[in-house]
Design a protein around this motif. Structure first.
Motif: not given
Length: 248
Positions: A44-50
């Motif tokens: 997961l990226a730090p600002a991953a989508a739901d």
């Protein structure tokens, strides 16, 4: 920069997983949680989508499935086997109240025979000049119940009731009150057999008083003493059986 682990879905997942892992050893629990953190950080990226978070969590499996795998992998050494029941000591067995009851019962019989054989009374009669040579009984003039009868009864029975008193005293099957009851039963019965007829003679100077005291002593010894002996020995037997079965 916000970490993916701070995402609400991830936080809820980790919280549920930690609760489910409360029964796992601390070291193993830390390893499981570290593996989950590593997977989430890598996927997961730090600002991953739901949707990306849900997909990553689905790859891990539900918190319950991860916890089940952790529990299934526990070492057998962490399972504590129940301790075997402790075998009661020799003085906590059922033979103790049986033996004590037999010894005291025989001692009571010896006391009854010895005191009874050493006790008695006699009457005298006189001739009345007004009624020819016919004799009329007077009131009782002699009562032969000396302390020797009491001492003889205790001497005959002491090896039995003293042995029983020692057995009862060192056994943990009875309360202090029950122990005193068994230890004093024989000497108290002997004193009652000797003293009650004497008391009846002292109060009445008549056959009725002597006989009443004698019957009272017999009743107390046979009925009262037998009841106390049976009841107390049964209590000891129940306690011994409870110890042997492990219920105490």
């Amino acid at each position: 920069m916000t970490s993916a682990l701070s995402h609400p879905l991830v936080s809820a997942y980790l919280r549920d997983l930690e609760l489910l892992l409360h029964g796992v050893e601390p070291g193993e629990r830390a390893e499981v949680l570290a593996g989950v953190h590593e997977h989430l950080d890598a996927s997961l990226a730090p600002a991953a989508a739901d949707d990306d978070v849900r997909q990553s969590l689905a790859e891990l499996g539900s918190p319950q499935s991860v916890a089940d795998e952790a529990y299934a992998g526990r070492s057998p050494s962490v399972v504590v086997a129940p301790a075997p029941p402790r075998r009661p000591g020799a003085m906590s067995r059922t033979w103790v109240p049986v033996t004590a009851g037999i010894l005291i019962g025989v001692a009571l019989c010896l006391v009854l025979l010895a005191v009874g054989a050493g006790s008695g009374y006699s009457t005298t009669s006189i001739s009345s000049s007004d009624s020819g040579s016919q004799g009329f009984p007077e009131e009782v003039t002699l009562f032969s119940s000396s302390p020797a009868a009491l001492i003889t009864g205790l001497l005959f029975s002491w090896p039995l009731w003293v042995s029983a008193a020692v057995i009862v005293g060192i056994s943990p099957l009875w309360t202090s009150r029950q122990k005193w009851t068994l230890q004093l039963l024989t000497p108290v019965s002997a004193i009652a057999l000797w003293a009650l007829p004497t008391l009846g003679w002292t109060l009445t100077h008549a056959e009725l008083g002597i006989n009443s005291g004698a019957w009272a002593g017999l009743f107390l010894t046979i009925v009262g003493g037998g009841f106390l002996l049976l009841r107390t020995c049964r209590a000891g037997t129940r306690q011994a059986k409870a110890l042997e079965s492990g219920t105490l």
